[in-house]
Design a protein around this motif. Structure first.
Motif, short mmCIF file in Angstrom:
data_model
loop_
_atom_site.label_atom_id
_atom_site.label_comp_id
_atom_site.label_asym_id
_atom_site.label_seq_id
_atom_site.Cartn_x
_atom_site.Cartn_y
_atom_site.Cartn_z
N GLN A 38 0.83 -1.21 0.00
CA GLN A 38 0.00 0.00 0.00
C GLN A 38 0.86 1.26 0.00
OE1 GLN A 38 -0.35 -2.37 2.47
NE2 GLN A 38 -2.16 -3.45 1.71
N ILE A 39 0.33 2.33 -0.57
CA ILE A 39 1.01 3.61 -0.48
C ILE A 39 1.04 4.02 1.00
CG2 ILE A 39 0.33 4.30 -2.80
CD1 ILE A 39 -1.74 6.16 -1.56
N ARG A 43 -1.38 4.94 10.49
CA ARG A 43 -1.63 3.72 11.27
C ARG A 43 -2.65 3.86 12.40
NH1 ARG A 43 1.88 -0.14 9.53
NH2 ARG A 43 3.82 0.65 8.60
N PRO A 44 -2.77 5.03 13.07
CA PRO A 44 -3.72 5.09 14.19
C PRO A 44 -5.13 4.62 13.87
CG PRO A 44 -2.29 6.99 14.27
CD PRO A 44 -1.96 6.27 12.99
N ALA A 49 -11.31 2.90 13.27
CA ALA A 49 -12.25 2.98 12.16
C ALA A 49 -12.01 1.91 11.10
CB ALA A 49 -12.20 4.37 11.53
N VAL A 50 -10.75 1.59 10.82
CA VAL A 50 -10.47 0.57 9.80
C VAL A 50 -10.90 -0.81 10.29
CG1 VAL A 50 -8.67 -0.59 8.46
CG2 VAL A 50 -8.59 1.90 8.76
N LEU A 51 -10.56 -1.14 11.51
CA LEU A 51 -10.97 -2.44 12.07
C LEU A 51 -12.48 -2.57 12.11
CD1 LEU A 51 -10.53 -5.11 13.49
CD2 LEU A 51 -10.07 -3.87 15.61
N ARG A 134 -0.62 -4.26 13.39
CA ARG A 134 0.42 -3.29 13.05
C ARG A 134 0.23 -2.72 11.65
NH1 ARG A 134 3.78 0.63 14.66
NH2 ARG A 134 5.49 0.90 13.18
N THR A 135 -0.27 -3.54 10.72
CA THR A 135 -0.39 -3.13 9.33
C THR A 135 -1.85 -3.11 8.88
OG1 THR A 135 -0.27 -5.37 8.41
CG2 THR A 135 1.83 -4.27 8.89
N TYR A 136 -2.05 -2.55 7.71
CA TYR A 136 -3.38 -2.52 7.11
C TYR A 136 -3.90 -3.94 6.89
CZ TYR A 136 -6.98 -1.58 3.58
OH TYR A 136 -8.16 -1.52 2.87
#
Length: 404
Positions: A38-39, A43-44, A49-51, A134-136
């Motif tokens: 990914q570009i 990380r926060p 929100a991503v999870l 730790r990562t996307y």
């Protein structure tokens, strides 16, 4: 034209350094190398929100921005080695990149349980249902595993553990946090604030077990089944999230022969006060870097977002030859979002500081931290304005008695 700057690590530090170099008028080539596909992204949001599926990847800059600013993005690339004498970076497949200046922004590796703490002596990373964040890709894998009624055990009640636990609970999982320290966030903020964070979770259905550690992670047919605790009790689990900290990613620095800082002062790559390492033409910044102060004293490896941003400015000015001395003291700032509450931390509060609760209303509160009578930090939950206006007061090392 010289060979320019090669930045190993395409996280926040590497991306901000590239941006600041261009802003400082640096016109030589810049190559930004990242292990992930990914570009560069923020990380926060991963544990929040991503999870929870509310946002996708949060890019730091649009992909076209790098092309427009003549910054070469080399992603999905694991650096194989560095030849300092030849000033080249081995990026695999027989390809190498020349550099005039090398910057290491390699970040952190998440910790896993040791083999001795896993049933059968297996590697925890190889067991289905065991996650780190730790990562996307880590966030997507955990999101896919989280579902209504799933039994989740989060090991570690630090910031990542608490954020992941809150997000999993919102997604409908039955969540238990296990923490060997006496309270949540104990190492960072101590028992007074830790107790308030625990209540925030327990009031929303999360079980919090403090003062107890993991004796063994249990598994069957290659999949996690639960956790046996060191008090003899067991917890059944469909998934386990390990939030037990991280270690500086120093493998490349070690192969180059760079000096490292002792673990007693935070570990990481030893740097001077502007990020220069023990090798000429090599800098380090971000979570992997341990910057000394002007006296040469180490212990400044700080894993906070704004600290990385400030370091990127300093390194950019040093490389571009536009060093700017600042008379404004740097006041650290970090935050954590858990459930519907933002907890903000300003300054350098320590777990053993004196804590003064100066305002509270349910889950919301404002606290001053002090040491030897001097204000060291401000922590607030749901008190954004009150926290941020204290920045100059913290920087001035104000006697806390003047504020109470």
């Amino acid at each position: 034209m010289n060979a320019g700057v090669v930045i190993v690590g395409a996280g926040l530090g590497g991306a901000r350094l590239a941006e600041n170099l261009r802003q400082a008028g640096y016109s030589e080539p810049i190559t930004l190398i990242g292990k992930e596909s990914q570009i560069p992204y923020d990380r926060p949001p991963l544990s929040k929100a991503v999870l929870r599926g509310e946002r996708d990847l949060v890019a730091l800059k649009a992909e076209e921005w790098y092309a427009d600013n003549h910054i070469h993005l080399l992603l999905d690339t694991d650096v194989q080695g560095v030849d300092l004498a030849a000033k080249s970076v081995d990026v695999g497949a027989g390809e190498s990149l020349a550099f005039e200046t090398l910057v290491l922004a390699t970040g952190l590796d998440p910790r896993f349980l040791p083999h001795s703490a896993v049933q059968g002596g297996s590697a925890a990373a190889e067991i289905d249902g065991v996650h780190v964040l730790r990562t996307y890709d880590d966030a997507l894998e955990l999101r896919a595993a989280a579902r209504e009624g799933v039994r989740a055990v989060v090991v570690g009640a630090g910031f990542i553990g608490c954020e992941a636990a809150a997000s999993l609970s919102i997604l409908g999982a039955t969540v238990t946090i296990v923490e060997p320290a006496p309270s949540a966030l104990h190492a960072a903020l101590g028992p007074t604030i830790g107790a308030r964070v625990e209540k925030l979770h327990t009031d929303r259905g999360v079980t919090v077990r403090t003062g107890v550690g993991v004796a063994e992670l249990t598994a069957a047919d290659g999949a996690v089944t639960g956790i046996r605790l060191d008090d003899g009790s067991t917890l059944d689990a469909d998934l386990v999230v390990l939030g037990i900290g991280s270690t500086p990613t120093t493998a490349l620095a070690e192969t180059i022969g760079l000096d490292l800082s002792d673990r007693s002062v935070g570990g990481g790559i030893a740097c001077d006060a502007v990020g220069k390492t023990s090798a000429d033409g090599v800098y380090a910044l971000g979570d992997v870097a341990n910057w000394s102060d002007e006296t040469g004293e180490f212990g400044r490896r700080v894993e906070h977002w704004n600290h990385v941003v400030e370091q990127a400015k300093v390194v950019a000015d040093a490389i571009a030859g536009t060093d700017k001395a600042s008379s404004t003291p740097v006041v650290h700032y970090f935050w954590t979002d858990q459930f519907d509450l933002k907890i903000q931390c300003l300054g350098a509060p320590a777990a053993d500081d004196d804590v003064h609760i100066v305002d509270e209303d349910g889950d919301k509160f404002l606290a001053y931290f002090s040491r030897d009578g001097i204000l060291t930090g401000v922590v607030g939950a749901g008190r954004a304005g009150a926290v941020m206006k204290m920045r100059p007061t913290v920087a001035a090392r104000t006697p806390v008695a003047d504020l109470l």
